[in-house]
Design a protein around this motif. Structure first.
Motif, PDB file in Angstrom:
ATOM      1  N   CYS A  22       0.846  -1.193   0.000  1.00  0.00           N
ATOM      2  CA  CYS A  22       0.000   0.000   0.000  1.00  0.00           C
ATOM      3  C   CYS A  22       0.874   1.233   0.000  1.00  0.00           C
ATOM      4  CB  CYS A  22      -0.923   0.002   1.217  1.00  0.00           C
ATOM      5  SG  CYS A  22      -2.040   1.424   1.281  1.00  0.00           S
ATOM      6  N   ARG A  23       0.708   2.047  -1.017  1.00  0.00           N
ATOM      7  CA  ARG A  23       1.410   3.339  -1.109  1.00  0.00           C
ATOM      8  C   ARG A  23       2.911   3.210  -0.840  1.00  0.00           C
ATOM      9  NH1 ARG A  23      -1.663   7.690  -1.923  1.00  0.00           N
ATOM     10  NH2 ARG A  23      -3.883   7.630  -1.455  1.00  0.00           N
ATOM     11  N   GLY A  24       3.554   2.297  -1.526  1.00  0.00           N
ATOM     12  CA  GLY A  24       4.999   2.173  -1.435  1.00  0.00           C
ATOM     13  C   GLY A  24       5.481   1.230  -0.362  1.00  0.00           C
ATOM     14  N   LEU A 182      -4.355  -8.503  -6.605  1.00  0.00           N
ATOM     15  CA  LEU A 182      -5.743  -8.062  -6.462  1.00  0.00           C
ATOM     16  C   LEU A 182      -5.769  -6.695  -5.811  1.00  0.00           C
ATOM     17  CD1 LEU A 182      -8.720 -10.256  -5.366  1.00  0.00           C
ATOM     18  CD2 LEU A 182      -8.517  -7.915  -4.572  1.00  0.00           C
ATOM     19  N   LEU A 183      -6.446  -5.760  -6.461  1.00  0.00           N
ATOM     20  CA  LEU A 183      -6.548  -4.399  -5.933  1.00  0.00           C
ATOM     21  C   LEU A 183      -7.736  -4.305  -4.980  1.00  0.00           C
ATOM     22  CD1 LEU A 183      -5.624  -1.447  -5.906  1.00  0.00           C
ATOM     23  CD2 LEU A 183      -7.037  -1.054  -7.934  1.00  0.00           C
ATOM     24  N   VAL A 208      -3.049  -5.510  -3.148  1.00  0.00           N
ATOM     25  CA  VAL A 208      -2.654  -4.111  -3.311  1.00  0.00           C
ATOM     26  C   VAL A 208      -3.775  -3.269  -2.709  1.00  0.00           C
ATOM     27  CG1 VAL A 208      -2.018  -2.287  -4.916  1.00  0.00           C
ATOM     28  CG2 VAL A 208      -1.400  -4.670  -5.416  1.00  0.00           C
ATOM     29  N   VAL A 209      -3.507  -2.657  -1.553  1.00  0.00           N
ATOM     30  CA  VAL A 209      -4.539  -1.904  -0.842  1.00  0.00           C
ATOM     31  C   VAL A 209      -4.556  -0.470  -1.355  1.00  0.00           C
ATOM     32  CG1 VAL A 209      -5.402  -1.150   1.398  1.00  0.00           C
ATOM     33  CG2 VAL A 209      -4.242  -3.358   1.196  1.00  0.00           C
ATOM     34  N   ARG A 228       0.700  -0.916 -10.782  1.00  0.00           N
ATOM     35  CA  ARG A 228       0.972  -2.011  -9.851  1.00  0.00           C
ATOM     36  C   ARG A 228       0.727  -3.377 -10.463  1.00  0.00           C
ATOM     37  NH1 ARG A 228       4.327   0.244  -7.808  1.00  0.00           N
ATOM     38  NH2 ARG A 228       4.515  -1.569  -6.404  1.00  0.00           N
ATOM     39  N   GLY A 229       0.455  -3.419 -11.747  1.00  0.00           N
ATOM     40  CA  GLY A 229       0.283  -4.701 -12.416  1.00  0.00           C
ATOM     41  C   GLY A 229      -0.888  -5.501 -11.893  1.00  0.00           C
TER      42      GLY A 229
END
Length: 1021
Positions: A22-24, A182-183, A208-209, A228-229
């Protein structure tokens, strides 16, 4: 095997793959497991056991996944809380679920009295070993709150067995695994977030949050998918509609699309099938664990198909006698199997009514009555047809209309409320509330009801329209006829000024078109008028396509009004306006000597001589402030008046100033007033009673006035609810300069807190001060709080301009408040017969915001203050460079009283850097930190402004002593006190006349010019 054990088995298989990011920030499976284990050990230490409810009040982050995992590893039951939900709703959920522990962060602003808190960001040195705890399959993994037909949200307890079954079913169905990403975009308080957060963690995929604002911004989501693919994305039809309503199709070409939560429109289904790799339509209520059916969309798939049962799930289509209906026949859907939840927390009767015995399953099994009407097709797939009750879905969120009706029924003047859902388009359904009044009572306005609901309901449950009806239509058998309810006028009624420029006119028209309303004023808030994130995305797309203006959803949430957005627009043309008609109409007005309207529809007006005398410019400005305050406070919750800080928003980004900072500000003001021990108080500008609620019970009498009749009405109702308070409190609706009926020489304290900035001029301010003196006893005092420092005006606007990415000149031009140089008060007490001393003190507080940086308090008294004895003076940079140096200097001189002078104010550092980008940063001190250091050393410390506004002085004394409070007066002539003020109504006569003429043009129906300049003004109005 529970989800916890499935996850730990995956850790063993893929320990070094990324599990969550999340965010880096990213965590491997091993790191995530150890972090969750550490928190789980700590939770066990503080008493978490099997089924102990643990609240999660966390931002969207990797730590959110850590915390949910940890609770389940400790054997507890997690309770997700959406931090953006109204405080009333959060309080109800916390009270109903009664968590023993809440996991949050140290900066959380949520009040959590009597609940043990675990601050995730403060934990260190925790064990990373797996715990031996194995939750029982029937123990609750989480409690998820949904809308309740009884008027309050209800908690659904979902067991580990159900969660495990769902995740294994989705793993097999979707086929995701190592390499997939998964986002996660769904709020943790919506049960479908369980798929996003947990399914990847048993397959070797990554979560991916998305951050707090990203799910609201379609462009940002599309960028996330690409950057983020992302290979899998789940969203409601409303969110998919928002994301795909633009040129973003390419981002989803290789994405597996999961869609569910509400009926899938056929047009959206067609778009999804051609813009993504694969599409699966999902269906399921919270009570049967996230999703219960799935249907892969093919070329000929009917989008109404919700498909076939997932793993270990049984679907029964039954009639009213619980008999199976024939295929192709409408029936109610009942769901049985391993996904059925335990029931509703603390509501056995409600549980028994919805979770019924399953006559088709093994002994003791249950099935859930969904209330959804379906039919089974020949291929066995179910097709959704509608509801048996008044439950609806709005943008994927389940809403029991009874909950909204219950909230509205609590409004004192409302006799009955009925709420229905009306669909404007395939992708836009909205709630409409119909209300009747109690006999002899007047209903609140639509805007007031909107604000009332916003304080109690999540945004998706707030009606977009309110319709007052004399009575409700009935069917022949005497039941409510919902189909006969009248069509609404969408959105709360518009208030505020008309558009003045072509840009404002174009935006008003665009707002009205998207919101389906007839009229939008420049001050209207897009979301107050019925807008939501989906419409917001459409608005952003239109702004980009029609005006070349690219904004994010976060920008729109910060600046949701026409006025704010218009400042970003280029000049817009409008060939539908007739310059000749506008010119002729202007010349008809009695205050216009001549007018010229150019072909570009720019109006130039020459007023008649002496027109200003016929305009009350100051009164016009006061009327504007009255309108702003009445509009804002119209629907606020009376039970929360002493905590309603909603009108205070940051000038830097438009967001609310944090509640904890506002409480500190309020409590500091109360403390300063309380220290004066007043017995008879007059508060001018009492507002929503922030001070009255804390001080009135300690006084003999407490009078309050306010220019807003609506605010006084609401405050009076609140006062009446407190036993004994009504006997001592008197409330009057009047402007600050109106002292009619206020007894002279009666009060020992008059309070003007956070009010002076709304005065239209120095002259008006001096008039109010003089009248306040007349209301005071000989020994009385005038407390003037929260005054803005004129000497720092450019510093303040440099910071605001930098934060908003606009020219500082533009920020300065928008200044409409009255600012006062602190030196005024020294000059005033020497030149005025009413007050003879002034004590000035900077605002206290640990927070660094515009209130503590730029505002100050003043106490004016009628009696002169005794002369202050000369004291030693320590100069910054010469005698000391920090608090330790200063204390050492004082000890060396055995000084019990001294003045520390010329200290650079570090609170101002960020804004000074914006104003002077080439000037090296200088060291300094924070005034509050210096006060704290002095207090710890046994001194009383009082801070005031220095002659240089960027600096401050601090007077130190070891015992009671007269404190010098006046800032040194500059060289301005003392007989011209207006020089210590800015002029918030500069060009005010022209502005007032411009407003009069715009309303004249609007009434004539000829349209408004792109700009209107009054001769003699210095700016286009």
């Amino acid at each position: 095997m529970t989800f916890v054990r499935l996850f730990e088995a995956q850790v063993a298989r893929t320990p070094d793959l990324v599990a969550v990011e999340c965010r880096g920030e990213s965590l491997t499976y091993r790191q995530l497991n150890r972090r969750a284990n550490g928190l789980a050990h700590h939770l066990v230490e503080v008493g978490v056991r099997a089924e102990t409810v643990v609240g999660l009040v966390l931002p969207r982050s990797a730590e959110l996944v850590v915390a949910a995992l940890a609770v389940m590893k400790a054997g507890g039951t997690y309770l997700p809380i959406d931090r953006e939900h109204p405080r009333d709703r959060i309080s109800h959920i916390l009270g109903d679920a009664a968590p023993s522990v809440v996991v949050t962060t140290s900066d959380s602003r949520l009040r959590l009295e009597a609940v043990e808190r675990v601050h995730l960001d403060e934990l260190t040195g925790l064990s990373g070993d797996d715990l031996p705890v194995e939750p029982a399959p029937d123990a609750a993994a989480y409690v998820m709150y949904t809308s309740g037909s009884t008027g309050r949200p209800k908690g659904v307890a979902v067991p580990h067995r159900a969660l495990e079954n769902f995740l294994l079913g989705m793993r097999d169905e979707l086929g995701i695994g190592v390499g997939d990403r998964l986002l996660a975009v769904t709020t943790v308080a919506f049960d479908i977030s369980g798929l996003e957060l947990y399914l990847p963690l048993i397959t070797g995929a990554a979560v991916v949050v998305a951050g707090e604002e990203q799910p609201r911004d379609p462009d940002e989501l599309a960028r996330l998918v690409v950057d983020r693919g992302v290979t899998v994305l789940q969203a409601t039809p409303a969110l998919w509609q928002m994301v795909l309503d633009g040129e973003r199709d390419a981002a989803f070409r290789d994405v597996l699309v999961l869609v569910g939560g509400e009926a899938l429109p056929s047009t959206l289904a067609d778009v999804l099938k051609v813009t993504s790799a694969r599409v699966v339509n999902l269906y399921g209520p919270t009570e049967t664990t996230i999703w219960s059916t799935r249907e892969w969309l093919g070329e000929a798939t009917d989008p109404s198909a919700i498909g076939h049962a997932i793993r270990n799930t049984r679907l029964h289509v039954l009639d009213g006698r619980l008999s199976t209906v024939r295929d192709g026949t409408e029936g109610e859907l009942y769901i049985a199997g391993d996904g059925v939840a335990r029931g509703y927390v603390g509501q056995p009767a409600l549980t028994a009514g919805r979770f019924v015995a399953d006559p088709f399953g093994p002994p003791g099994s249950r099935m859930y009555r969904t209330g959804d009407l379906v039919r089974r097709a020949p291929d066995g797939a179910l097709h959704f047809l509608g509801r048996t009750d008044h439950q609806v879905k709005i943008r994927g969120f389940r809403i029991e209309l009874g909950e909204v009706e219950s909230v509205l029924a609590a409004v004192p003047s409302v006799a009955r409320a009925v709420v229905v859902a009306r669909r404007l388009t395939d992708s836009d359904a909205r709630l409409v509330a119909y209300v009747t009044a109690n006999p002899g009572e007047e209903l609140p306005t639509a805007r007031q009801l909107t604000r009332y609901c916003q304080r109690r309901l999540p945004a998706y449950m707030v009606p977009s329209a309110f319709v007052a009806v004399a009575s409700f239509p009935l069917t022949a058998n005497g039941k409510l006829d919902r189909a006969a309810l009248p069509e609404p006028t969408w959105g709360a009624e518009a208030t505020g000024r008309l558009p003045r420029t072509a840009g404002e006119t174009a935006l008003c028209r665009l707002f009205a078109e998207l919101l389906h309303v007839d009229f939008v004023s420049v001050a209207d808030d897009f979301f107050d008028r019925g807008g939501h994130s989906l419409l917001g995305a459409q608005l952003l797309g239109r702004l980009r396509a029609e005006f070349g203006l690219t904004l994010s959803m976060a920008d729109l949430f910060r600046d949701p009004t026409v006025a704010a957005l218009a400042a970003r627009l280029p000049v817009v043309g409008d060939d539908t306006l007739d310059p000749a008609r506008i010119e002729a109409t202007l010349k008809e007005h009695e205050l216009v000597a001549d007018a010229v309207v150019t072909a570009g529809v720019e109006a130039h007006v020459v007023p008649v001589p002496g027109y200003a005398a016929r305009l009350d410019t100051a009164r016009h400005r006061l009327d504007e402030w009255r309108e702003i305050h009445e509009t804002h406070y119209a629907g606020a919750a009376s039970a929360d008046l002493d905590e309603d800080f909603s009108i205070w928003r940051s000038s830097y980004d438009g967001s609310p100033i944090p509640v904890e900072e506002m409480r500190e500000w309020r409590d500091a003001t109360v403390g300063r007033i309380r220290a004066m021990r007043p017995r008879r108080v007059l508060e001018i500008g009492v507002g929503n009673g922030l001070l009255l609620s804390r001080l009135a019970d300690e006084t003999e009498v407490y009078w309050g006035t306010d220019l807003s009749a609506e605010v006084i009405r609401r405050l009076a109702a609140d006062v009446a609810r407190h036993p004994g308070r009504g006997d001592r409190v008197t409330l009057l609706d009047r402007s600050a300069d109106d002292f009619t009926g206020i007894p002279a020489g009666f009060f020992d304290l008059v309070v003007l807190n956070s009010v002076v900035q709304y005065f239209p001029s120095a002259r008006y301010c001096l008039e109010v001060f003089g009248k306040a003196a007349g209301a005071l006893t000989r020994t009385g005092a005038l407390f003037v709080g929260d005054v803005r420092n004129l000497g720092l005006l450019e510093c303040f606007h440099a910071g605001v301009a930098a934060a908003r990415s606009i020219p500082v000149e533009q920020s300065l031009a928008l200044e409409r408040e009255l600012l006062v140089d602190p030196a005024f008060f020294a000059a005033y007490t020497r030149s005025d017969d009413a007050f003879h001393s002034a004590t000035i003190r900077l605002k206290p507080g640990a927070a660094r915001n515009e209130l503590t940086r730029y505002r100050y308090d003043v106490v004016l008294t009628k009696e002169p203050r005794p002369d202050t004895p000369d004291v030693p003076v320590a100069e910054w940079g010469t005698d000391f460079a920090d608090a330790t140096d200063l204390l050492r200097w004082a000890r060396n001189r055995a000084a019990c009283r001294f003045l520390a002078s010329g200290i650079p104010n570090t609170r101002l550092a960020p804004d000074l850097a914006a104003r002077y980008p080439d000037r090296p940063a200088v060291a300094g001190l924070d005034p509050q930190q210096l006060v704290d250091a002095g207090t710890a050393a046994g001194y009383r410390v009082r801070v005031r402004w220095s002659r240089d506004a960027e600096k401050f002085d601090a007077y130190w004394a070891t015992g009671p002593a007269t404190v010098p409070g006046d800032a040194p007066a500059p060289g301005a002539a003392e007989d011209d006190l207006s020089g210590y003020f800015n002029d918030p109504v500069a060009d005010g006569h022209a502005g007032a006349l411009g407003e009069v003429l715009r309303r004249h043009l609007a009434a004539a129906g000829v349209g408004l010019p792109h700009s209107l300049t009054v001769a003699g003004s210095t700016a286009d109005q």
